[in-house]
Write an enzyme that holds these catalytic residues in place. Structure first.
Site, mmCIF file in Angstrom:
data_model
loop_
_atom_site.group_PDB
_atom_site.id
_atom_site.type_symbol
_atom_site.label_atom_id
_atom_site.label_comp_id
_atom_site.label_asym_id
_atom_site.label_seq_id
_atom_site.Cartn_x
_atom_site.Cartn_y
_atom_site.Cartn_z
ATOM 1 N N CYS A 50 1.024 -1.151 0.009
ATOM 2 C CA CYS A 50 -0.071 -0.039 0.074
ATOM 3 C C CYS A 50 0.970 1.345 0.058
ATOM 4 O O CYS A 50 1.880 1.194 0.738
ATOM 5 C CB CYS A 50 -1.094 0.101 1.215
ATOM 6 N N HIS B 246 -9.215 -3.672 -1.724
ATOM 7 C CA HIS B 246 -8.051 -2.917 -1.066
ATOM 8 C C HIS B 246 -8.417 -1.511 -0.778
ATOM 9 O O HIS B 246 -8.430 -0.770 0.059
ATOM 10 C CB HIS B 246 -6.790 -3.181 -1.467
ATOM 11 N N GLU B 247 -8.901 -1.031 -2.245
ATOM 12 C CA GLU B 247 -9.035 0.436 -2.264
ATOM 13 C C GLU B 247 -10.292 0.943 -1.644
ATOM 14 O O GLU B 247 -10.303 1.793 -0.596
ATOM 15 C CB GLU B 247 -9.370 0.658 -3.762
#
Length: 177
Positions: A99, A141-142
């Site tokens: 990330c 994830h986003e």
């Protein structure tokens, strides 16, 4: 304009983001332009508005040829606003993630293998896609960022989390599934 990316520990990353209500004003267009510039500058696969200090439910993502992801499938360039995710089935898969807000580290994270995401594009038009694999992982994830969740919070086994050079000494970086 390239914006600074907040790093894990900044309290703004733990906040739940607000829905976008204005699709016609210049603010959203400027935000998206800055997000695209920032993501491209950092060779990211995606970026969420909270990562640059904006508490709105906006994510962008997409992968073509990218040095951080040399062996992954292509993901179309997408703007996803006010997203809703629906798992398709029970199957989960674990894969490496990194990330921009947790630089220099990787961890194995469980994610839904298949899902449907829906939301609005940058013009406010609704759309929906069914995806799997790396594409599904990137979206999850986003979108986690919009709820104040960073990937280390999802790790089950911390023996598979650490600094890249410690996890993979002298090796090429594994694909972030």
């Amino acid at each position: 304009m390239i914006r600074p990316v907040l790093r894990m520990g900044d309290p703004r990353l733990w906040e739940k983001s607000l829905p976008v209500t204005d699709f016609k004003g210049s603010y959203l267009k400027e935000l998206l332009a800055d997000m695209r510039d920032t993501m491209a500058h950092l060779d990211g696969a995606g970026l969420a508005a909270p990562q640059i200090g904006v508490g709105l439910r906006v994510v962008i993502f997409g992968v073509k040829s990218n040095p951080r992801y040399p062996d992954v499938e292509e993901v179309p360039q997408t703007v996803l606003i006010n997203p809703e995710l629906t798992p398709l089935g029970e199957e989960m898969e674990e894969g490496w993630e990194g990330c921009l807000s947790v630089p220099g580290m990787r961890g194995i994270v469980p994610r839904w293998r298949r899902l449907r995401y829906q939301g609005r594009d940058e013009n406010g038009r609704p759309f929906s896609r069914e995806v799997e694999g790396f594409h599904a992982r990137v979206v999850q994830h986003e979108c986690d960022h919009l709820d104040g969740v960073l990937y280390p919070m999802r790790i089950r086994d911390f023996t598979h989390f650490g600094f890249i050079e410690e996890l993979f000494p002298g090796q090429a970086l594994p694909a972030e599934d």
